[in-house]
Design a protein around this motif. Structure first.
Motif, mmCIF file in Angstrom:
data_model
loop_
_atom_site.group_PDB
_atom_site.id
_atom_site.type_symbol
_atom_site.label_atom_id
_atom_site.label_comp_id
_atom_site.label_asym_id
_atom_site.label_seq_id
_atom_site.Cartn_x
_atom_site.Cartn_y
_atom_site.Cartn_z
ATOM 1 N N GLU A 175 70.274 28.453 65.097
ATOM 2 C CA GLU A 175 71.004 28.987 66.245
ATOM 3 C C GLU A 175 70.580 28.174 67.457
ATOM 4 O O GLU A 175 69.380 28.083 67.760
ATOM 5 C CB GLU A 175 70.693 30.470 66.429
ATOM 6 C CG GLU A 175 71.218 31.312 65.277
ATOM 7 C CD GLU A 175 71.023 32.796 65.505
ATOM 8 O OE1 GLU A 175 71.076 33.239 66.675
ATOM 9 O OE2 GLU A 175 70.808 33.509 64.514
ATOM 10 N N PHE A 176 71.553 27.599 68.114
ATOM 11 C CA PHE A 176 71.254 26.688 69.213
ATOM 12 C C PHE A 176 72.454 26.565 70.124
ATOM 13 O O PHE A 176 73.566 26.949 69.777
ATOM 14 C CB PHE A 176 70.890 25.299 68.666
ATOM 15 C CG PHE A 176 72.008 24.659 67.891
ATOM 16 C CD1 PHE A 176 72.885 23.775 68.500
ATOM 17 C CD2 PHE A 176 72.219 24.962 66.553
ATOM 18 C CE1 PHE A 176 73.932 23.203 67.791
ATOM 19 C CE2 PHE A 176 73.258 24.397 65.840
ATOM 20 C CZ PHE A 176 74.117 23.511 66.464
ATOM 21 N N SER A 177 72.204 26.013 71.289
ATOM 22 C CA SER A 177 73.297 25.626 72.173
ATOM 23 C C SER A 177 72.977 24.225 72.675
ATOM 24 O O SER A 177 71.812 23.825 72.762
ATOM 25 C CB SER A 177 73.464 26.610 73.331
ATOM 26 O OG SER A 177 72.275 26.720 74.069
ATOM 27 N N CYS A 178 74.037 23.504 72.968
ATOM 28 C CA CYS A 178 73.877 22.118 73.394
ATOM 29 C C CYS A 178 74.982 21.795 74.383
ATOM 30 O O CYS A 178 76.156 22.015 74.097
ATOM 31 C CB CYS A 178 73.954 21.202 72.183
ATOM 32 S SG CYS A 178 73.624 19.488 72.537
ATOM 33 N N SER A 179 74.600 21.290 75.535
ATOM 34 C CA SER A 179 75.594 21.000 76.566
ATOM 35 C C SER A 179 76.291 19.666 76.341
ATOM 36 O O SER A 179 77.284 19.373 76.984
ATOM 37 C CB SER A 179 74.937 21.017 77.954
ATOM 38 O OG SER A 179 73.906 20.044 78.009
ATOM 39 N N TRP B 175 67.113 26.058 71.548
ATOM 40 C CA TRP B 175 67.009 26.759 70.265
ATOM 41 C C TRP B 175 66.914 28.250 70.528
ATOM 42 O O TRP B 175 66.174 28.695 71.401
ATOM 43 C CB TRP B 175 65.801 26.254 69.492
ATOM 44 C CG TRP B 175 65.861 24.784 69.259
ATOM 45 C CD1 TRP B 175 65.250 23.804 69.991
ATOM 46 C CD2 TRP B 175 66.613 24.104 68.256
ATOM 47 N NE1 TRP B 175 65.558 22.554 69.502
ATOM 48 C CE2 TRP B 175 66.410 22.709 68.424
ATOM 49 C CE3 TRP B 175 67.444 24.523 67.227
ATOM 50 C CZ2 TRP B 175 66.997 21.761 67.603
ATOM 51 C CZ3 TRP B 175 68.025 23.572 66.408
ATOM 52 C CH2 TRP B 175 67.799 22.215 66.600
ATOM 53 N N HIS B 176 67.662 29.049 69.773
ATOM 54 C CA HIS B 176 67.735 30.492 69.977
ATOM 55 C C HIS B 176 67.179 31.261 68.779
ATOM 56 O O HIS B 176 67.153 30.745 67.653
ATOM 57 C CB HIS B 176 69.186 30.927 70.208
ATOM 58 C CG HIS B 176 69.836 30.258 71.366
ATOM 59 N ND1 HIS B 176 69.525 30.541 72.674
ATOM 60 C CD2 HIS B 176 70.780 29.281 71.422
ATOM 61 C CE1 HIS B 176 70.254 29.798 73.488
ATOM 62 N NE2 HIS B 176 71.025 29.015 72.743
ATOM 63 N N THR C 165 64.635 30.021 66.103
ATOM 64 C CA THR C 165 64.967 28.877 65.252
ATOM 65 C C THR C 165 63.920 27.799 65.477
ATOM 66 O O THR C 165 63.632 27.431 66.616
ATOM 67 C CB THR C 165 66.359 28.307 65.596
ATOM 68 O OG1 THR C 165 67.343 29.318 65.331
ATOM 69 C CG2 THR C 165 66.675 27.073 64.772
ATOM 70 N N THR C 166 63.348 27.315 64.408
ATOM 71 C CA THR C 166 62.373 26.235 64.513
ATOM 72 C C THR C 166 63.092 24.974 64.960
ATOM 73 O O THR C 166 64.058 24.554 64.310
ATOM 74 C CB THR C 166 61.681 25.997 63.153
ATOM 75 O OG1 THR C 166 61.038 27.207 62.749
ATOM 76 C CG2 THR C 166 60.675 24.869 63.236
ATOM 77 N N PRO C 167 62.649 24.370 66.059
ATOM 78 C CA PRO C 167 63.299 23.140 66.516
ATOM 79 C C PRO C 167 63.244 22.042 65.455
ATOM 80 O O PRO C 167 62.253 21.924 64.721
ATOM 81 C CB PRO C 167 62.491 22.749 67.756
ATOM 82 C CG PRO C 167 61.911 24.036 68.242
ATOM 83 C CD PRO C 167 61.604 24.814 66.987
#
Length: 67
Positions: free
Chosen positions: A21-25, A37-38, A41-43
């Motif tokens: 689970e992540f977000s990326c601009s 990382w949300h 979640t292990t980076p």
């Protein structure tokens, strides 16, 4: 023939960890520091993301589904 879009950084991340689970601009490989990382979640190491992205792009470029 169906067009298959070029893989993204998000696709590379999900290929490594389907539950990430992540977000990326940005979907630019030079902007991997922008990934957030949300939910614990292990980076994933930037080098691993880039390697997977390059692998997916190579497969995409060699695919008969690319127009």
């Amino acid at each position: 023939m169906t067009y298959v879009p070029k893989p993204t950084i998000g696709k590379a991340i999900k290929s490594i960890n389907a539950n990430a689970e992540f977000s990326c601009s940005s979907h630019d490989t030079t902007m991997l520091d922008a990934i957030v990382w949300h939910n614990n979640t292990t980076p994933i190491a930037k080098e691993d993301i880039i390697a997977k992205y390059n692998e997916l792009v190579t497969a995409w470029e060699n695919s008969e589904w690319v127009i």
